[in-house]
Design a protein around this motif. Structure first.
Motif, PDB file in Angstrom:
ATOM      1  N   ASP A  17      35.230  55.141  43.938  1.00  0.00           N
ATOM      2  CA  ASP A  17      36.389  54.929  43.074  1.00  0.00           C
ATOM      3  C   ASP A  17      36.104  53.634  42.308  1.00  0.00           C
ATOM      4  OD1 ASP A  17      38.823  54.168  41.910  1.00  0.00           O
ATOM      5  OD2 ASP A  17      39.984  55.135  43.490  1.00  0.00           O
ATOM      6  N   VAL A  18      35.574  53.766  41.104  1.00  0.00           N
ATOM      7  CA  VAL A  18      35.097  52.606  40.346  1.00  0.00           C
ATOM      8  C   VAL A  18      36.237  51.639  40.052  1.00  0.00           C
ATOM      9  CG1 VAL A  18      33.873  51.832  38.286  1.00  0.00           C
ATOM     10  CG2 VAL A  18      33.280  54.018  39.333  1.00  0.00           C
ATOM     11  N   GLU A  19      37.375  52.167  39.633  1.00  0.00           N
ATOM     12  CA  GLU A  19      38.494  51.289  39.300  1.00  0.00           C
ATOM     13  C   GLU A  19      38.917  50.474  40.512  1.00  0.00           C
ATOM     14  OE1 GLU A  19      41.687  53.320  37.377  1.00  0.00           O
ATOM     15  OE2 GLU A  19      40.492  53.827  35.593  1.00  0.00           O
ATOM     16  N   LEU A  20      38.951  51.097  41.665  1.00  0.00           N
ATOM     17  CA  LEU A  20      39.317  50.391  42.889  1.00  0.00           C
ATOM     18  C   LEU A  20      38.291  49.309  43.222  1.00  0.00           C
ATOM     19  CD1 LEU A  20      41.494  50.354  45.066  1.00  0.00           C
ATOM     20  CD2 LEU A  20      40.063  51.886  46.428  1.00  0.00           C
ATOM     21  N   ASP A  21      37.006  49.611  43.021  1.00  0.00           N
ATOM     22  CA  ASP A  21      35.953  48.621  43.272  1.00  0.00           C
ATOM     23  C   ASP A  21      36.115  47.408  42.361  1.00  0.00           C
ATOM     24  OD1 ASP A  21      34.772  50.185  45.222  1.00  0.00           O
ATOM     25  OD2 ASP A  21      33.322  51.106  43.840  1.00  0.00           O
ATOM     26  N   VAL A  22      36.395  47.659  41.092  1.00  0.00           N
ATOM     27  CA  VAL A  22      36.562  46.571  40.123  1.00  0.00           C
ATOM     28  C   VAL A  22      37.777  45.722  40.476  1.00  0.00           C
ATOM     29  CG1 VAL A  22      37.024  45.998  37.706  1.00  0.00           C
ATOM     30  CG2 VAL A  22      35.401  47.824  38.274  1.00  0.00           C
ATOM     31  N   ILE A  23      38.888  46.381  40.798  1.00  0.00           N
ATOM     32  CA  ILE A  23      40.109  45.666  41.162  1.00  0.00           C
ATOM     33  C   ILE A  23      39.882  44.794  42.400  1.00  0.00           C
ATOM     34  CG2 ILE A  23      42.459  45.960  42.076  1.00  0.00           C
ATOM     35  CD1 ILE A  23      42.664  48.457  40.255  1.00  0.00           C
ATOM     36  N   LYS A  24      39.227  45.360  43.400  1.00  0.00           N
ATOM     37  CA  LYS A  24      38.958  44.620  44.634  1.00  0.00           C
ATOM     38  C   LYS A  24      38.146  43.366  44.339  1.00  0.00           C
ATOM     39  CE  LYS A  24      36.271  44.957  48.917  1.00  0.00           C
ATOM     40  NZ  LYS A  24      35.329  45.790  49.703  1.00  0.00           N
ATOM     41  N   TYR A  25      37.099  43.494  43.528  1.00  0.00           N
ATOM     42  CA  TYR A  25      36.251  42.336  43.230  1.00  0.00           C
ATOM     43  C   TYR A  25      37.002  41.284  42.427  1.00  0.00           C
ATOM     44  CZ  TYR A  25      32.800  39.396  40.995  1.00  0.00           C
ATOM     45  OH  TYR A  25      32.116  38.296  40.523  1.00  0.00           O
ATOM     46  N   LEU A  26      37.667  41.697  41.364  1.00  0.00           N
ATOM     47  CA  LEU A  26      38.339  40.721  40.502  1.00  0.00           C
ATOM     48  C   LEU A  26      39.513  40.048  41.212  1.00  0.00           C
ATOM     49  CD1 LEU A  26      38.157  42.484  37.027  1.00  0.00           C
ATOM     50  CD2 LEU A  26      36.832  40.519  37.832  1.00  0.00           C
ATOM     51  N   ARG A  27      40.181  40.751  42.105  1.00  0.00           N
ATOM     52  CA  ARG A  27      41.258  40.119  42.883  1.00  0.00           C
ATOM     53  C   ARG A  27      40.706  38.989  43.744  1.00  0.00           C
ATOM     54  NH1 ARG A  27      45.003  45.241  44.850  1.00  0.00           N
ATOM     55  NH2 ARG A  27      46.431  45.218  43.060  1.00  0.00           N
ATOM     56  N   SER A  28      39.478  39.162  44.212  1.00  0.00           N
ATOM     57  CA  SER A  28      38.868  38.116  45.045  1.00  0.00           C
ATOM     58  C   SER A  28      38.528  36.866  44.240  1.00  0.00           C
ATOM     59  CB  SER A  28      37.604  38.655  45.719  1.00  0.00           C
ATOM     60  OG  SER A  28      36.536  38.778  44.791  1.00  0.00           O
ATOM     61  N   LYS A  29      38.528  36.976  42.901  1.00  0.00           N
ATOM     62  CA  LYS A  29      38.154  35.845  42.050  1.00  0.00           C
ATOM     63  C   LYS A  29      39.347  35.188  41.370  1.00  0.00           C
ATOM     64  CE  LYS A  29      34.489  35.111  41.894  1.00  0.00           C
ATOM     65  NZ  LYS A  29      33.620  34.446  42.899  1.00  0.00           N
ATOM     66  N   VAL A  30      40.527  35.779  41.497  1.00  0.00           N
ATOM     67  CA  VAL A  30      41.708  35.305  40.753  1.00  0.00           C
ATOM     68  C   VAL A  30      41.995  33.836  41.018  1.00  0.00           C
ATOM     69  CG1 VAL A  30      44.215  35.487  40.584  1.00  0.00           C
ATOM     70  CG2 VAL A  30      42.819  37.533  40.439  1.00  0.00           C
ATOM     71  N   ASP A  31      41.985  33.431  42.277  1.00  0.00           N
ATOM     72  CA  ASP A  31      42.397  32.067  42.615  1.00  0.00           C
ATOM     73  C   ASP A  31      41.343  31.020  42.285  1.00  0.00           C
ATOM     74  OD1 ASP A  31      44.818  32.999  43.570  1.00  0.00           O
ATOM     75  OD2 ASP A  31      44.099  33.202  45.628  1.00  0.00           O
ATOM     76  N   SER A  32      40.096  31.422  42.194  1.00  0.00           N
ATOM     77  CA  SER A  32      39.023  30.436  42.009  1.00  0.00           C
ATOM     78  C   SER A  32      38.573  30.270  40.573  1.00  0.00           C
ATOM     79  CB  SER A  32      37.808  30.820  42.867  1.00  0.00           C
ATOM     80  OG  SER A  32      37.308  32.088  42.487  1.00  0.00           O
ATOM     81  N   LEU A  33      38.983  31.157  39.671  1.00  0.00           N
ATOM     82  CA  LEU A  33      38.502  31.106  38.293  1.00  0.00           C
ATOM     83  C   LEU A  33      39.594  30.684  37.324  1.00  0.00           C
ATOM     84  CD1 LEU A  33      36.404  34.403  38.054  1.00  0.00           C
ATOM     85  CD2 LEU A  33      35.538  32.078  38.330  1.00  0.00           C
ATOM     86  N   ALA A  34      39.193  29.943  36.288  1.00  0.00           N
ATOM     87  CA  ALA A  34      40.083  29.644  35.178  1.00  0.00           C
ATOM     88  C   ALA A  34      40.313  30.929  34.388  1.00  0.00           C
ATOM     89  CB  ALA A  34      39.456  28.583  34.286  1.00  0.00           C
ATOM     90  N   PRO A  35      41.408  31.005  33.618  1.00  0.00           N
ATOM     91  CA  PRO A  35      41.697  32.239  32.877  1.00  0.00           C
ATOM     92  C   PRO A  35      40.554  32.731  31.997  1.00  0.00           C
ATOM     93  CG  PRO A  35      43.607  30.813  32.862  1.00  0.00           C
ATOM     94  CD  PRO A  35      42.499  30.025  33.494  1.00  0.00           C
ATOM     95  N   MET A  36      39.909  31.830  31.247  1.00  0.00           N
ATOM     96  CA  MET A  36      38.825  32.253  30.366  1.00  0.00           C
ATOM     97  C   MET A  36      37.622  32.725  31.176  1.00  0.00           C
ATOM     98  SD  MET A  36      39.954  32.218  27.374  1.00  0.00           S
ATOM     99  CE  MET A  36      38.420  32.516  26.503  1.00  0.00           C
ATOM    100  N   SER A  37      37.334  32.049  32.281  1.00  0.00           N
ATOM    101  CA  SER A  37      36.225  32.467  33.131  1.00  0.00           C
ATOM    102  C   SER A  37      36.503  33.842  33.735  1.00  0.00           C
ATOM    103  CB  SER A  37      35.986  31.451  34.249  1.00  0.00           C
ATOM    104  OG  SER A  37      35.604  30.205  33.723  1.00  0.00           O
ATOM    105  N   PHE A  38      37.762  34.072  34.113  1.00  0.00           N
ATOM    106  CA  PHE A  38      38.146  35.367  34.681  1.00  0.00           C
ATOM    107  C   PHE A  38      37.878  36.479  33.670  1.00  0.00           C
ATOM    108  CE2 PHE A  38      41.187  38.760  35.576  1.00  0.00           C
ATOM    109  CZ  PHE A  38      40.956  38.980  36.929  1.00  0.00           C
ATOM    110  N   ARG A  39      38.159  36.212  32.406  1.00  0.00           N
ATOM    111  CA  ARG A  39      37.936  37.226  31.375  1.00  0.00           C
ATOM    112  C   ARG A  39      36.445  37.463  31.140  1.00  0.00           C
ATOM    113  NH1 ARG A  39      42.805  35.159  27.344  1.00  0.00           N
ATOM    114  NH2 ARG A  39      44.476  35.603  28.840  1.00  0.00           N
ATOM    115  N   VAL A  40      35.662  36.408  31.266  1.00  0.00           N
ATOM    116  CA  VAL A  40      34.214  36.568  31.138  1.00  0.00           C
ATOM    117  C   VAL A  40      33.686  37.458  32.268  1.00  0.00           C
ATOM    118  CG1 VAL A  40      31.989  35.389  31.272  1.00  0.00           C
ATOM    119  CG2 VAL A  40      33.824  34.409  29.896  1.00  0.00           C
TER     120      VAL A  40
END
Length: 290
Positions: free
Chosen positions: A62-85
């Motif tokens: 489930d690709v969408e689930l994989d992407v969501i899982k990974y990006l959720r793990s980065k939410v707290d540690s990344l600045a908004p622009m870095s998160f978009r990168v």
């Protein structure tokens, strides 16, 4: 989700599209972290990428689930622009393997991290702080720090400079920053202070001997006595030098949220911007801003 899987050699096709060393390093880290979030630590990128797209083709992921899982793990540690990168890197990587997710999916992901400002707090060093830092720097470190602080160059640009790019016979010393060095691909000139010139001359006196000695050491086998760069070091070398020097000078304060040094090496560009007396448009042009 549109699937047109061409899974063999995806990783090499993806990363070969980039030439800037820092971009390659950063994008490699993002894709590695993404695949490790799926398969665990220590993956081989070529094998893990091929396996991932093979499993998509077989309907096992489930690709969408994989992407969501990974990006959720980065939410707290990344600045908004870095998160978009990070989000963009994953998107392009998937598309390289023939996976096109819905635009609405990517738009929703952007809402995970609101805002546009950096979350890390930093500042430009004062003149007195910079003087104290320079007292603890090595010969090449002092030269590099003063070149960055007085020219406004990016660290990546400074580390690509060749000896022929430095015009020591001119006053002030002019540096030719070639298009292949710059972030924008535009050529420009930079100028350095008389203090930076003196530090450069001191470094040039010992540079050749340093390179010859370094190239003979087994743990520095990547050094070549024929390296024609002004500063024959990697970005990691430069940052390690800077952090060691900061600690010796007593300025190793870190941001409490991100753990990043308050006076990281990029703040030397802030020092230039704050202290240069030229018109703002000239100052920005010297820094390589459009």
């Amino acid at each position: 989700m549109q699937v047109n899987v061409t899974h063999r050699g995806v990783w090499q096709r993806f990363i070969s599209a980039y030439t800037a060393p820092k971009t390659i390093t950063d994008y490699t880290r993002v894709v590695r972290e993404f695949l490790e979030s799926v398969y665990g630590k220590g993956v081989n990128l070529d094998e893990a990428a091929d396996r991932y797209f093979e499993e998509i083709e077989a309907g096992q992921r489930d690709v969408e689930l994989d992407v969501i899982k990974y990006l959720r793990s980065k939410v707290d540690s990344l600045a908004p622009m870095s998160f978009r990168v990070y989000q963009s890197v994953i998107r392009v990587f998937l598309e390289e393997g023939g996976i096109t997710l819905r635009r609405s999916f990517w738009r929703r992901l952007r809402a995970m991290k609101k805002g546009t400002r950096p979350i890390s707090v930093d500042r430009a060093p004062t003149h007195e702080e910079l003087r104290r830092i320079l007292k603890h720097a090595s010969c090449w470190g002092r030269a590099l720090i003063l070149v960055l602080a007085s020219s406004g160059m990016r660290i990546g640009e400074a580390l690509k400079l060749k000896l022929s790019d430095i015009h020591l016979d001119e006053d002030p010393v002019r540096i030719d920053i070639r298009p292949e060095y710059t972030k924008s691909g535009d050529r420009r000139w930079a100028f350095i202070s008389s203090e930076a010139k003196e530090a450069l001359l001191e470094w040039l006196k010992v540079r050749e001997a340093y390179l010859k000695a370094a190239s003979r050491k087994s743990h520095l086998h990547h050094k070549s006595p024929d390296d024609d760069r002004l500063f024959p070091f990697t970005s990691a070398n430069a940052r390690q030098m800077w952090y060691r020097t900061l600690k010796k000078a007593g300025f190793d304060e870190r941001d409490p949220v991100t753990g990043r040094f308050m006076l990281h090496i990029h703040t030397l560009r802030k020092f230039f911007r704050t202290n240069h007396r030229a018109d703002v448009d000239i100052r920005e042009a010297l820094m390589g801003h459009r």
